[in-house]
Design a protein around this motif. Structure first.
Motif, PDB file in Angstrom:
ATOM      1  N   ALA A  74      12.629  -2.924   5.152  1.00 46.51           N
ATOM      2  CA  ALA A  74      12.588  -4.129   4.325  1.00 46.51           C
ATOM      3  C   ALA A  74      11.588  -3.973   3.188  1.00 46.51           C
ATOM      4  CB  ALA A  74      12.248  -5.339   5.186  1.00 46.51           C
ATOM      5  N   GLN A  75      10.484  -3.252   3.460  1.00 44.81           N
ATOM      6  CA  GLN A  75       9.476  -3.045   2.427  1.00 44.81           C
ATOM      7  C   GLN A  75      10.048  -2.222   1.265  1.00 44.81           C
ATOM      8  OE1 GLN A  75       8.972  -2.718   5.665  1.00 44.81           O
ATOM      9  NE2 GLN A  75       7.302  -4.133   6.158  1.00 44.81           N
ATOM     10  N   GLU A  76      10.824  -1.181   1.591  1.00 46.92           N
ATOM     11  CA  GLU A  76      11.417  -0.379   0.522  1.00 46.92           C
ATOM     12  C   GLU A  76      12.427  -1.202  -0.274  1.00 46.92           C
ATOM     13  OE1 GLU A  76      13.641   3.912  -0.297  1.00 46.92           O
ATOM     14  OE2 GLU A  76      13.659   3.065   1.730  1.00 46.92           O
TER      15      GLU A  76
ATOM     16  N   ALA B 133      10.516  -3.359  -2.633  1.00 49.20           N
ATOM     17  CA  ALA B 133       9.996  -2.540  -3.735  1.00 49.20           C
ATOM     18  C   ALA B 133      11.090  -2.270  -4.761  1.00 49.20           C
ATOM     19  CB  ALA B 133       9.436  -1.229  -3.187  1.00 49.20           C
ATOM     20  N   ALA B 134      12.283  -1.934  -4.285  1.00 53.20           N
ATOM     21  CA  ALA B 134      13.387  -1.662  -5.199  1.00 53.20           C
ATOM     22  C   ALA B 134      13.794  -2.924  -5.953  1.00 53.20           C
ATOM     23  CB  ALA B 134      14.576  -1.101  -4.416  1.00 53.20           C
ATOM     24  N   GLN B 135      13.806  -4.062  -5.270  1.00 50.95           N
ATOM     25  CA  GLN B 135      14.173  -5.303  -5.939  1.00 50.95           C
ATOM     26  C   GLN B 135      13.145  -5.697  -6.994  1.00 50.95           C
ATOM     27  OE1 GLN B 135      14.665  -7.837  -2.498  1.00 50.95           O
ATOM     28  NE2 GLN B 135      16.866  -7.449  -2.375  1.00 50.95           N
TER      29      GLN B 135
ATOM     30  N   THR C 255      19.855  -3.282  -2.646  1.00 54.41           N
ATOM     31  CA  THR C 255      20.951  -4.073  -2.103  1.00 54.41           C
ATOM     32  C   THR C 255      20.573  -4.697  -0.763  1.00 54.41           C
ATOM     33  OG1 THR C 255      22.498  -2.528  -3.131  1.00 54.41           O
ATOM     34  CG2 THR C 255      23.385  -4.011  -1.465  1.00 54.41           C
ATOM     35  N   PRO C 256      20.815  -6.006  -0.582  1.00 55.41           N
ATOM     36  CA  PRO C 256      20.635  -6.601   0.746  1.00 55.41           C
ATOM     37  C   PRO C 256      21.410  -5.811   1.791  1.00 55.41           C
ATOM     38  CG  PRO C 256      20.937  -8.318  -0.894  1.00 55.41           C
ATOM     39  CD  PRO C 256      21.177  -7.020  -1.600  1.00 55.41           C
TER      40      PRO C 256
ATOM     41  N   GLY D 138       0.788  -1.227   0.000  1.00 56.53           N
ATOM     42  CA  GLY D 138       0.000   0.000   0.000  1.00 56.53           C
ATOM     43  C   GLY D 138       0.819   1.276   0.000  1.00 56.53           C
ATOM     44  N   THR D 139       2.155   1.164   0.016  1.00 61.14           N
ATOM     45  CA  THR D 139       3.024   2.345  -0.018  1.00 61.14           C
ATOM     46  C   THR D 139       3.764   2.381  -1.354  1.00 61.14           C
ATOM     47  OG1 THR D 139       3.341   2.279   2.377  1.00 61.14           O
ATOM     48  CG2 THR D 139       4.944   3.535   1.096  1.00 61.14           C
TER      49      THR D 139
END
Length: 458
Positions: free
Chosen positions: A41-43, A46-48, A25-26, A9-10
């Motif tokens: 972790a959510q961001e 999203a990037a991955q 990046t991990p 939802g973001t």
């Protein structure tokens, strides 16, 4: 152009490719220190996800460091081979990962693909890989190099014999060399990190290493890991220089902090080639790298440390090296905090380097103030062995008394070879048999042909 991806939802926004790679990046402490890591972790997810959907072609249209500002960027883009890239040019980063894990990505296909891959492409795909993916992909990459022996063949595992001494005492260096040879180390290189990087000291160590190698007709190469400018002076003095060593980074500014440039590396390679000391080949450059060096030099241009590390491999492959080594845990917990981060980084570096065609070794190591221990190193060592690492370090007792860090021991190398059924480089293995090393070592005895005193060696 920017990137956006919604998770839970973001909606997360990434203004450019550099930011997208960093957020994907991990987690590692260096990116947090630089203010580049994902905030949650959510961001990161999203990037991955956004990175997985990115076409590989995009890496050829947006540079993470501008072309006009950085000679490494110019090297990467000017050397890109469009024809070699063609088989995967239609893929996204996620599709490229799937292809790399498929049977279509054979060793021959991967070798042909190398000139078409940029460091940012391989860094990008590694960010969406699990550890087992990094192992599986690297295991399919075969990179062979030669100087006095043949490194990187299937079923082989080589070891750098690292006989460092805190005061460069020839007796200490000679004792460590003998210890390593008795336990099967030294086929990658017998390489000393000098405690004092002076011309006189470098010349003295070079003469010692060459005398040992010549006395026992060891089919290997030696190296004093002095600065490239010191090695150039040694070559001018007629010293027995086999390999030219240098630490390198993934930006022009990082290399400037090391006191080098592409032009200087080219000059050093040409000087060493002029000596003609290789018997089987002329792969004679030896490079060391490590995640975090650009950040510590304030030369990262806002890029995450793993992407910059992959860019260092573009520098390395410009000067066909015999050996490349990621000193993965050496720079400290400010950049790789614990065993988990060190393990991830070591497998990333090995996989990315192999995809770009480099003979990758990894110094399985940590500093004493990191949240890591020898159990973490045993796990990384074993994973790298399964992944087909070209070589590892051999340090007496796994404790480098000059550089003051923990690495892998001669016994660790014997363990890994035995556990995975691997052998030293073929020429070195044949020499060990001729010298009676295997039988004597198993019996805990000194082979008669290696019996001369250490005083004689020194």
């Amino acid at each position: 152009m920017g990137f956006a991806q919604a998770v839970g939802g973001t909606r997360y926004l990434f203004p450019d490719l550099r930011t997208l790679l960093a957020r994907a990046t991990p987690l590692r402490s260096g990116d947090v220190l630089a203010g580049l890591a994902a905030g949650s972790a959510q961001e990161r997810v999203a990037a991955q996800r956004e990175l997985a959907d990115l076409p590989l072609r995009h890496f050829l249209t947006e540079a993470v460091i501008p072309y006009e500002e950085d000679e490494v960027t110019r090297l990467i883009l000017d050397r890109h081979d469009v024809a070699a890239f063609a088989p995967v040019a239609h893929l996204t980063v996620g599709g490229f990962r799937d292809w790399l894990l498929s049977e279509a990505a054979s060793p021959a296909m991967l070798a042909a693909l190398r000139p078409g891959l940029t460091p940012e492409m391989v860094a990008g795909v590694s960010k969406i890989c699990r550890l087992q993916d990094l192992v599986a992909i690297a295991a399919k990459c075969q990179v062979t190099t030669r100087f006095r022996n043949t490194l990187g063949l299937p079923g082989r595992l080589s070891i750098r014999l690292q006989p460092n001494d805190p005061v460069d005492d020839p007796r200490g260096v000679a004792a460590a060399i003998l210890d390593g040879l008795l336990l099967g180390a030294g086929d990658a290189v017998i390489g000393v990190n000098p405690a004092t990087d002076s011309l006189d000291n470098t010349l003295r160590l070079l003469e010692l290493l060459d005398a040992v190698r010549d006395r026992y007709a060891i089919p290997t190469q030696s190296c004093v890991l002095a600065h490239v400018t010191t090695t150039l002076l040694a070559i001018e003095q007629g010293a027995p220089v086999d390999l030219v060593f240098q630490s390198i980074g993934g930006t022009e500014a990082t290399n400037r902090s090391f006191g080098v440039s592409l032009a200087l590396l080219r000059e050093a390679r040409e000087a060493a080639l002029g000596l003609g000391r290789g018997s089987l080949g002329q792969d004679l450059m030896y490079f060391e790298t490590g995640q975090g060096s650009a950040l510590s030099a304030e030369a990262h241009h806002g890029c995450d440390q793993q992407t910059i590390e992959a860019r260092a491999y573009a520098v390395a492959r410009e000067f066909p090296p015999l050996l490349v080594n990621s000193v993965v845990g050496f720079i400290g917990p400010e950049y790789l905090f614990d065993g988990k981060q060190i393990t991830r980084a070591g497998l990333e570096d090995h996989c990315c380097g192999k995809l770009l065609g480099l003979p990758m070794g990894v110094d399985v190591c940590y500093t004493n103030h990191a949240e890591a221990d020898q159990d973490d190193m045993d796990a990384l060592l074993t994973l790298l062995g399964v992944a087909g690492v070209t070589y590892i370090m051999g340090v007496p007792g796994a404790d480098d008394v000059m550089l003051a860090y923990q690495s892998s021991s001669f016994h660790d190398g014997r363990y890994l070879r035995a556990a995975l059924g691997k052998r030293p480089a073929p020429e070195f293995a044949a020499w060990m048999e001729r010298m009676g090393l295997e039988a004597a070592s198993s019996a805990g005895e000194l082979p008669p042909r290696l019996a001369p005193s250490l005083a004689g060696l020194a």
